[in-house]
Design a protein around this motif. Structure first.
Motif, short mmCIF file in Angstrom:
data_model
loop_
_atom_site.label_atom_id
_atom_site.label_comp_id
_atom_site.label_asym_id
_atom_site.label_seq_id
_atom_site.Cartn_x
_atom_site.Cartn_y
_atom_site.Cartn_z
N GLY A 172 2.19 -9.16 60.00
CA GLY A 172 2.61 -8.36 61.18
C GLY A 172 3.42 -7.19 60.98
O GLY A 172 3.67 -6.47 62.02
N LEU A 173 3.99 -6.69 59.77
CA LEU A 173 4.57 -5.37 59.72
C LEU A 173 3.87 -4.34 59.77
O LEU A 173 2.66 -4.22 58.96
N PRO A 174 3.78 -3.45 60.86
CA PRO A 174 2.82 -2.51 61.10
C PRO A 174 3.02 -1.35 59.99
O PRO A 174 4.16 -1.03 59.45
N ILE A 175 2.02 -0.76 59.57
CA ILE A 175 2.02 0.11 58.35
C ILE A 175 1.79 1.55 58.97
O ILE A 175 1.43 1.79 59.95
N LYS A 176 2.90 2.31 58.67
CA LYS A 176 3.31 3.53 58.95
C LYS A 176 2.55 4.71 57.94
O LYS A 176 1.97 5.68 58.79
N ALA A 177 2.54 4.38 56.83
CA ALA A 177 1.94 5.33 55.99
C ALA A 177 1.55 5.04 54.52
O ALA A 177 2.03 3.81 54.13
N ILE A 178 0.52 5.57 53.91
CA ILE A 178 0.31 5.14 52.63
C ILE A 178 0.38 6.26 51.65
O ILE A 178 -0.09 7.35 51.97
N TYR A 179 0.98 6.23 50.48
CA TYR A 179 1.16 7.21 49.74
C TYR A 179 0.30 6.86 48.43
O TYR A 179 0.65 5.74 47.70
N LEU A 180 -0.69 7.66 47.83
CA LEU A 180 -1.40 7.47 46.91
C LEU A 180 -0.71 7.98 45.51
O LEU A 180 -0.17 8.96 45.74
N GLY A 181 -0.96 7.18 44.46
CA GLY A 181 -0.23 7.79 43.32
C GLY A 181 -0.91 9.09 42.60
O GLY A 181 -1.91 9.36 43.05
N TYR A 182 -0.15 9.56 41.93
CA TYR A 182 -0.51 11.00 41.12
C TYR A 182 -1.60 10.62 40.17
O TYR A 182 -2.11 11.69 39.75
N ASN A 183 -1.73 9.35 39.85
CA ASN A 183 -3.06 9.23 38.75
C ASN A 183 -3.95 8.39 39.28
O ASN A 183 -4.92 7.66 38.53
N ASN A 184 -4.24 8.38 40.50
CA ASN A 184 -5.34 7.62 41.34
C ASN A 184 -6.59 8.35 40.87
O ASN A 184 -6.93 9.61 41.03
N ASN A 185 -7.80 7.61 40.62
CA ASN A 185 -8.90 8.32 40.34
C ASN A 185 -9.64 8.47 41.80
O ASN A 185 -9.26 7.90 42.98
N GLU A 186 -10.90 9.20 41.92
CA GLU A 186 -11.61 9.48 43.21
C GLU A 186 -12.00 8.17 43.83
O GLU A 186 -12.18 8.10 45.15
N GLN A 187 -12.67 7.32 43.16
CA GLN A 187 -13.02 6.31 43.62
C GLN A 187 -12.04 5.41 44.33
O GLN A 187 -12.16 4.96 45.63
N GLU A 188 -10.85 5.25 43.91
CA GLU A 188 -9.63 4.54 44.60
C GLU A 188 -9.17 5.30 45.88
O GLU A 188 -8.83 4.82 46.85
N ILE A 189 -9.19 6.81 45.60
CA ILE A 189 -8.67 7.53 46.93
C ILE A 189 -9.70 7.25 47.92
O ILE A 189 -9.44 7.09 49.12
N ASN A 190 -11.21 7.15 47.59
CA ASN A 190 -12.07 7.15 48.82
C ASN A 190 -12.09 5.74 49.03
O ASN A 190 -12.40 5.67 50.37
N CYS A 191 -11.74 4.85 48.54
CA CYS A 191 -11.40 3.41 49.05
C CYS A 191 -10.44 3.43 50.00
O CYS A 191 -10.63 2.80 51.14
#
Length: 245
Positions: free
Chosen positions: A193-212
């Motif tokens: 139930g805690l509302p999500i305000k933002a998601i911060y991607l890591g500096y080493n995420n690959n494109e597949q993870e970012i697109n996911c």
């Protein structure tokens, strides 16, 4: 990104953690002092073990629970039923990204904690079991000589928020509760139930993870009135800063 993360994000599902699996072996340990004829004496761990064996059974020492108790016995009492949800005030600490986000390959999630009362909050876990939790700010210190007069729920939760000052960079808050059910030791207690305000991607995420993550947000924001912001952590002047995507 771990298996099941998207499902957890969709459900705003967070896991309470038993202190025994945290990275600090002295996590949630209430220090004690033994006295004999008014004098402070070294705890007799053999005698303590024998007493606990009569209550917990001799086989407990072969289980993770017993190993945890023995590990911290020279320092204090293991608060094994004080389960907690660990949060941080910081989204750009380099040590946090290195230690908890797989060297920048994970993500950081910002939640709206306004639904949580700082005193007590009634929450419901994944088994529709309601219980009371407290949102507490972690106290960093080198002096663990505080006093508790009993083992009430209030005092146990109070003991769970003390950490050595070396951990102060985490700027931690905890949503803590006291749960004596079997679920607490099996890591099944979850909070929705805690509302999500933002998601911060890591500096080493690959494109597949970012697109996911982008795909998840596109689906979520299209059916939600509250848009979730997306950022990518970047290095600027030796500091981590979030850049909007």
């Amino acid at each position: 990104l771990y298996k099941g993360m998207i499902e957890d994000l969709q459900c705003a599902r967070l896991r309470f953690t038993n202190p025994a699996i945290l990275n600090d072996p002295l996590e949630a340990v209430a220090p004690y002092t033994f006295r004999e004829n008014g004098n402070v004496v070294t705890p007799n761990t053999k005698e303590i073990k024998e007493i606990l064996s009569t209550h917990l059974g001799k086989n407990v020492w072969k289980e993770p629970r017993g190993k945890r108790i023995l590990e911290v016995m020279p320092f204090g009492i293991s608060l094994e039923y004080a389960i907690m949800l660990c949060l941080s005030k910081s989204e750009n600490n380099q040590l946090m990204w290195a230690h908890y986000a797989d060297a920048g390959k994970g993500i950081c999630i910002e939640y709206d904690t306004s639904p949580l009362n700082i005193n007590k909050t009634k929450i419901t876990d994944s088994h529709n079991k309601s219980f009371i939790a407290k949102l507490l700010k972690v106290h960093y210190t080198t002096d663990f000589k505080y006093t508790i007069t009993g083992l009430s729920e209030e005092e146990i939760l109070f003991s769970s928020i003390f950490k050595h000052k070396d951990w102060s960079y985490e700027k931690e808050w905890r949503l803590s509760t006291y749960d004596t059910s079997e679920d607490s030791t099996k890591q099944n207690s979850r909070f929705y139930g805690l509302p999500i305000k933002a998601i911060y991607l890591g500096y080493n995420n690959n494109e597949q993870e970012i697109n996911c993550i982008k795909h998840f947000l596109n689906n979520t924001n299209s059916i939600s009135k509250n848009n979730i912001n997306l950022y990518r952590m970047t290095s600027q002047n030796d500091c981590l800063k979030p850049m909007p995507i």
